[in-house]
Design an enzyme around this catalytic site. Structure first.
Site, PDB file in Angstrom:
ATOM      1  CB  SER A  87      -8.006   3.406   3.449  1.00 26.94           C
ATOM      2  OG  SER A  87      -7.070   2.806   4.331  1.00 26.94           O
ATOM      3  CE  LYS A 106      -3.798   1.915   2.824  1.00 28.64           C
ATOM      4  NZ  LYS A 106      -4.588   1.696   4.060  1.00 28.64           N
ATOM      5  CB  SER A 122      -7.980   0.600   6.364  1.00 29.68           C
ATOM      6  OG  SER A 122      -8.722   1.786   6.368  1.00 29.68           O
TER       7      SER A 122
END
Lengths: 479, 112
Positions: A154, A79, A178
């Protein structure tokens, strides 16, 4: 090469046994990404040079007949909130649109030391703030299972990349759900470790008392392998705990008979989609058949979790995001003539709507006259929420819940209603607030064929038990 | 309405944000809607509850110890170069929007 059947072990063995090379595998993944990621949007940056260098190193080792490390040659992705030396790291924000970190995040460095090949950096909501990945400053991510729907957030890029076979596994971060929520929406495994289990050195901070790094993967075993690799004390992160790291993989095969599973009634009430409810109840029956003892219980303060979370998280975010001032790194507005104007305009132009909303809410909650009513109050309720779990874990070893109240929603469905978006995290924020570990695993599909997630929460530093239960469930197959 | 235009201006000022007219009116609406929801916390009596600022204070530490003693493992000797060498000057400035050879430059601070 059949990318969809690869796991960490099968990929590594194939390279070790010279049935293929890491280089060939990496090339196949890049071909797949080039062909299919245009419609999905999981990757923000590809790290070809770095990947090829690492693949070559691993292939030479394999050619010499030397044993490969646990992730030797395995293509993964991270990420874009984790710093990578010399590789642009944006946190999904325009304000870091051209930021090139001078050092590596510990979790990324540990993966690479264990032989993993980093394919690239994955899309996410800006500063990991969001539940749909629509807050990315670059582009939204589409759910590979149904492209009209969100992948969750997220860590939407991380979940989508794994679901679409564009990486064997990925790293995500979890502050309010997330990792687990996108894992549920995309039908993959997502693990949030205990607070302090994995170093956050090099993770761009959102809410420091809640931020966790963890894996997204296709199988529970892969999640266990990644966790074993990245866990453990790091002197560069004072909040990383000095607690011994067990061999999570070896623990997986231990029997689950007799494990006490709690089912909290607060997670099955109003707002839970009937199809999700049915799937999760079915999973609980499967666990009972496997010999787990199912025990009904109550976590009475659960309904206060979302308001508590959105005060604590935004207060911390307003403080963490104060560092973006256009001076040392990041975006600077061109039009400013004074220092104060420069700060304001850089932040105005650099931050997206959700980041600004959270900075404002957090600043308000911390401001004179409101501190006691909002921030301090939320910290006290956080204690109550944590005590709920402490009480529950006196009688059970794990707690099973739905990961999300519904399956993946449509792109655009909740963008105009921040509160509705926040409620997508209603079953996940509690674990972040209490600092306990949680895993989401696929447990069925809706009639529209959308994945449903089962969440298993555990005691502090007891990832081994939830991994073991998840593994047993996965082996038993979706009922 | 608990949050007014004036509050939004005041808080934006504290947060070093300017915000456009549109953003301000949207912010008034959003903050009020979120704070209305947050209001349910006032149902709880928390007079005798300790606030929890972080998790680390409760777990993974020696429970017999108090305060900073609990985090003894996180302490280290004060050493000259820390755990990581300082970044070279050039590298430190490489991400700056407007560096000169030695410094971060900013617009002038004091108006004459």
């Amino acid at each position: 090469m059949n990318l969809s059947s690869l796991t960490i072990d099968t990929a590594r063995s194939a390279i070790q046994e010279r049935k293929t090379t890491s280089m060939a595998m990496v090339e196949s993944f890049y071909e797949k990404i080039e062909k299919e990621d245009g419609e999905i949007g999981a990757f923000l940056t590809l790290t070809r040079e770095r990947a090829i260098e690492q693949a070559d190193r691993i292939d030479r080792r394999a050619a010499e007949g030397k044993p490969l490390p646990p992730l030797g040659g395995v293509p993964v992705a991270v990420k874009d909130v984790m710093c990578t030396r010399g590789v642009r790291t944006t946190a999904g924000s325009k304000i870091l649109g051209s930021f090139i970190p001078p050092y590596d995040c510990t979790a990324v460095a540990r993966l690479e030391s264990a032989g993993a090949v980093i394919l690239g950096k994955l899309n996410c909501d800006e500063f990991a703030m969001g539940s749909s990945n629509e807050n990315s400053a670059f582009r939204p991510v589409h759910n590979p299972r149904d492209k009209s729907r969100v992948p969750g957030g997220s860590s939407g890029g991380s979940a989508a990349a794994v679901a679409a076979d564009m990486a064997v596994a990925a790293l995500g971060s979890d502050t309010g759900g997330s990792i687990r929520q996108p894992a549920a929406f995309c039908g993959v495994v997502g693990l949030m470790p205990t607070y302090g289990r994995v170093s956050r050195y090099g993770l761009i901070a959102f809410a420091s008392s809640l931020d966790h790094i963890g894996p997204l993967a296709r199988t529970v075993k892969d999640a266990a392998i990644v966790l074993r690799t990245i866990a453990g004390r790091d002197p560069m992160d004072a909040t990383s705990a000095e607690v011994p790291v067990p061999d999570y993989v070896a623990e997986l095969e231990k029997p689950v008979r007799g494990i006490r599973i709690g089912v909290a009634k607060e997670y099955f009430g109003e707002g839970l989609d009937p199809e999700v409810k049915k799937a999760v109840e079915g999973s609980i029956q499967t666990l009972a058949k496997l010999g787990c003892e199912v025990i009904p219980l109550s976590l009475p303060h659960s309904k206060y979790a979302i308001p508590t979370y959105y005060l604590v998280a935004t207060a911390e975010a307003s403080s963490n995001l104060a560092r973006f001032d256009g001076v040392r790194y990041g975006y600077r507005a061109k039009s400013a003539h004074t220092l104060s104007q420069m700060y304001r305009r850089s932040r105005d132009e650099g931050f997206g709507a959700e980041a600004k909303r959270r900075i404002m809410l957090g600043t308000y909650a911390l401001s004179a006259g409101y501190y006691d009513a909002y921030y301090l109050k939320a910290q006290k309720v956080r204690t109550l929420l944590t005590r709920d779990f402490e009480e529950a874990f006196k009688t059970v070893d794990a707690i099973v819940t739905p990961t999300t109240p519904t399956a993946a929603f449509k792109l655009g469905e909740k963008v105009d209603d921040p509160l509705a978006m926040y409620l997508a995290d209603i079953y996940t924020v509690t674990a972040d607030l209490a600092g306990i570990p949680g895993i989401s695993i696929p447990c069925g599909r809706t009639r529209e064929n959308l994945p449903i997630g089962l969440q298993i929460l555990g005691k502090h530093f007891d990832e081994a038990t939830i991994l073991r239960v998840a593994h047993a469930y996965e082996k038993a197959g979706v009922a | 309405m608990r949050v007014t235009d004036k509050d939004v201006s005041y808080v934006a000022d504290l947060a070093n944000l300017e915000l456009s007219e549109d953003e301000r009116s949207r912010m008034v609406r959003d903050l009020n809607s979120i704070l209305d929801y947050v209001d349910r916390l006032s149902e709880l009596n928390t007079d005798n509850v300790e606030p929890m600022a972080q998790v680390s204070d409760r777990y993974g530490v020696d429970q017999a110890k108090q305060g900073t003693e609990r985090f003894a493992y996180a302490l280290r000797e004060d050493i000259l170069y820390g755990l990581r060498k300082s970044l070279p000057h050039e590298e430190t400035l490489s991400n700056a929007p407007d560096p000169d050879e030695n410094f971060f430059q900013v617009p002038k601070v004091i108006e004459r």
